[in-house]
Design an enzyme around this catalytic site. Structure first.
Site, short mmCIF file in Angstrom:
data_model
loop_
_atom_site.label_atom_id
_atom_site.label_comp_id
_atom_site.label_asym_id
_atom_site.label_seq_id
_atom_site.Cartn_x
_atom_site.Cartn_y
_atom_site.Cartn_z
N PHE A 113 0.83 -1.29 -0.20
CA PHE A 113 0.12 0.21 0.44
C PHE A 113 1.43 1.07 0.11
O PHE A 113 1.85 1.11 0.33
CB PHE A 113 -1.02 -0.25 1.09
CG PHE A 113 -2.30 -0.40 1.04
CD1 PHE A 113 -3.58 0.74 1.11
CD2 PHE A 113 -2.64 -1.02 0.77
CE1 PHE A 113 -4.61 0.24 0.66
CE2 PHE A 113 -4.00 -1.63 0.12
CZ PHE A 113 -4.55 -0.50 0.42
N GLN A 229 -8.25 14.12 2.74
CA GLN A 229 -7.14 13.31 2.28
C GLN A 229 -8.63 12.97 0.80
O GLN A 229 -9.82 12.74 1.51
CB GLN A 229 -7.36 11.89 2.64
CG GLN A 229 -6.29 10.97 2.18
CD GLN A 229 -5.78 9.70 2.58
OE1 GLN A 229 -6.38 8.85 3.07
NE2 GLN A 229 -4.71 9.48 2.80
N HIS A 231 -8.51 10.73 -1.95
CA HIS A 231 -7.58 9.40 -2.85
C HIS A 231 -7.72 9.44 -4.35
O HIS A 231 -8.52 10.15 -5.04
CB HIS A 231 -8.63 8.52 -3.04
CG HIS A 231 -8.46 6.82 -2.40
ND1 HIS A 231 -8.26 6.38 -4.19
CD2 HIS A 231 -8.25 6.13 -1.75
CE1 HIS A 231 -7.68 5.22 -3.96
NE2 HIS A 231 -8.09 4.62 -2.52
N LEU A 241 -15.02 4.35 -5.42
CA LEU A 241 -13.56 3.78 -4.85
C LEU A 241 -12.91 2.84 -5.52
O LEU A 241 -13.73 1.85 -5.54
CB LEU A 241 -14.04 3.70 -3.17
CG LEU A 241 -12.42 3.57 -2.40
CD1 LEU A 241 -11.06 4.46 -2.85
CD2 LEU A 241 -12.11 2.48 -1.82
N GLU A 244 -6.89 1.17 -3.24
CA GLU A 244 -5.20 1.40 -3.72
C GLU A 244 -4.55 -0.17 -4.48
O GLU A 244 -3.73 0.05 -4.31
CB GLU A 244 -4.62 2.06 -2.07
CG GLU A 244 -3.29 2.12 -2.48
CD GLU A 244 -2.58 3.40 -1.41
OE1 GLU A 244 -2.09 3.11 -0.78
OE2 GLU A 244 -3.52 4.70 -1.31
N ARG A 275 -0.91 8.34 -0.58
CA ARG A 275 -1.92 9.15 -1.58
C ARG A 275 -1.97 10.20 -1.57
O ARG A 275 -2.72 11.24 -3.45
CB ARG A 275 -3.32 8.57 -0.16
CG ARG A 275 -3.15 7.14 -0.15
CD ARG A 275 -4.85 7.51 0.08
NE ARG A 275 -4.69 5.56 0.04
CZ ARG A 275 -5.61 5.31 0.98
NH1 ARG A 275 -6.45 6.31 2.00
NH2 ARG A 275 -6.04 4.29 0.69
N HIS A 340 -11.31 11.48 0.18
CA HIS A 340 -11.95 9.91 0.95
C HIS A 340 -11.74 9.64 2.05
O HIS A 340 -11.91 9.16 3.19
CB HIS A 340 -10.87 9.44 0.23
CG HIS A 340 -10.95 7.91 1.07
ND1 HIS A 340 -12.10 6.71 0.32
CD2 HIS A 340 -9.85 7.09 1.13
CE1 HIS A 340 -11.64 5.76 0.28
NE2 HIS A 340 -10.41 5.90 1.55
N ARG A 375 -2.86 9.82 5.90
CA ARG A 375 -3.03 9.07 5.98
C ARG A 375 -2.64 8.17 5.60
O ARG A 375 -3.00 8.00 3.86
CB ARG A 375 -4.19 8.26 6.71
CG ARG A 375 -4.71 7.08 7.04
CD ARG A 375 -5.94 6.86 7.29
NE ARG A 375 -7.26 6.89 6.06
CZ ARG A 375 -7.41 6.23 5.19
NH1 ARG A 375 -6.62 4.43 5.55
NH2 ARG A 375 -8.54 6.16 4.02
#
Length: 383
Positions: A113, A229, A231, A241, A244, A275, A340, A375
């Site tokens: 990730f 954040q 995405h 979504l 990731e 991200r 996100h 994050r």
């Protein structure tokens, strides 16, 4: 008036886990949710939950990646606690029945990730949130927790004449139209984030930020609300979504010229950079005229093969077909950044306590802060 020892507002992963802990300790617990629990936004989480369980990994590496990814603005003591406890948390969920994907050796499978030097995200195909949630929901049924479904919180009940402690909440029962009060010795807020205030968001219609308003009006400070954040990969048009995990499995981004443009912005981590970096890079490409008309780039996972896509990325396969009318086995997926996650929320200490007596917060609606300004993917389910 209804009474409980502990009232949890919100029935996502954070809310149910708090309720299970309180009930296991002997408390009479009530859970109030504006949707039926299995409709909570936690079930939409796809890619994984971080834990340093691989032999070559350790919690110190996990903590460093988290702090670095936060732009060094996370609470480092809280990050240490989270990363130390991560393996035990994942194993607990496994022992309770979470069906994680497995390696050929039978171990919990992990994928890469963004912003992490090790494949650390433990996953259940691309339905990790749903798998974890079903496990916790089963535990809540086993414990016989009292759940008030379709109860929308209107205000917290505060002892104005004493120390200002929170003593319950007032709700609108959507089914009957009645206003109900629930008294409690302690209240845990786990109502998620306010993503729907953005035009482009991966959040569902229920993510309206009600809980943050409840807390603020009751005197609980909010923290880090400026840290939002985006995405990098939401499906163009619908903003559903696209995990990731698709890039963690080896997918990559392409601009309208067919270039793997992340080589320019993050030569080492490339498509699995943090991200914030990937989102900014996509927007930079679009603003420079290297995106596709309408403002998107493409995610290519075709080379991963139909077997992997339909097994490990089955939701992405279905979402692409249903919401975009494309077959990701044979076609590239149009993606664009979308809001996100909120790093900020109700200010708490590492034990979830706010500055208001009797009032606690957890999950995306809380801010410890273990995420700082950004994050890392797969840290939210862990938090």
């Amino acid at each position: 008036m209804i009474r409980h020892d502990v009232l949890v507002i919100g029935s996502g992963l954070a809310g149910l886990r708090a309720a299970i802990a309180a009930a296991t300790a002997g408390a009479d617990v009530g859970v109030a949710s504006k949707v039926y629990p299995v409709r909570s936004h936690s079930v939409a989480a796809q890619g994984g939950i971080n834990a340093a369980i691989a032999q070559e990994d350790n919690w110190e590496n996990h903590a460093f990646d988290t702090i670095k990814g936060s732009d060094y603005l996370a609470d480092q003591g809280a990050v240490e606690t989270m990363c130390r406890e991560a393996p035990g948390t994942v194993y607990e969920m496994e022992h309770w029945g979470t069906i994680f994907s497995r390696t050929a050796q039978g171990r919990i499978a992990q994928r890469s990730f963004g912003g992490q030097d090790f494949p650390r995200a433990c996953y259940a195909a691309d339905k990790t949130g749903r798998a974890l949630f079903q496990t916790l929901y089963e535990q809540s049924l086993k414990l016989g927790l009292t759940v008030y479904s379709e109860f929308t919180a209107l205000s917290l009940i505060r002892d104005e004449g004493g120390n200002g402690a929170i003593q319950g909440a007032v709700f609108l029962d959507l089914a009957s139209g009645r206003v109900e009060a629930i008294a409690a010795g302690a209240v845990v807020l786990a109502t998620g984030g306010p993503g729907r205030m953005y035009q482009r968001t991966t959040n569902p219609l229920l993510s309206t930020g009600d809980g943050l308003g409840l807390a603020y009006r009751a005197g609980a400070p909010l923290k880090d609300m400026e840290f939002v954040q985006f995405h990098p990969t939401s499906l163009f048009g619908s903003n559903v979504l696209i995990t990731e995990g698709a890039r963690g499995e080896g997918g990559f981004l392409l601009n309208a010229r067919g270039e793997r443009f992340m080589d320019r912005y993050a030569p080492k981590l490339r498509d699995v950079a943090p991200r914030d970096i990937v989102s900014r890079s996509i927007e930079t490409e679009i603003l420079a005229g290297r995106g596709f008309p309408g403002g998107y780039v493409e995610l290519d996972i075709r080379h991963l093969g139909e077997g992997l896509i339909r097994h490990r990325l089955s939701e992405i396969y279905e979402f692409s077909r249903v919401f975009a009318g494309i077959d990701p086995v044979r076609e590239k997926i149009p993606v664009q950044p979308a809001q996100h996650y909120m790093m900020g929320g109700v200010s708490t200490d590492a034990r979830g306590a706010t500055e208001v007596p009797g009032f606690y917060a957890a999950g995306e609606g809380a801010c410890v802060s273990v995420h700082g300004a950004n994050r890392l993917g797969a840290n939210s389910l862990l938090e």
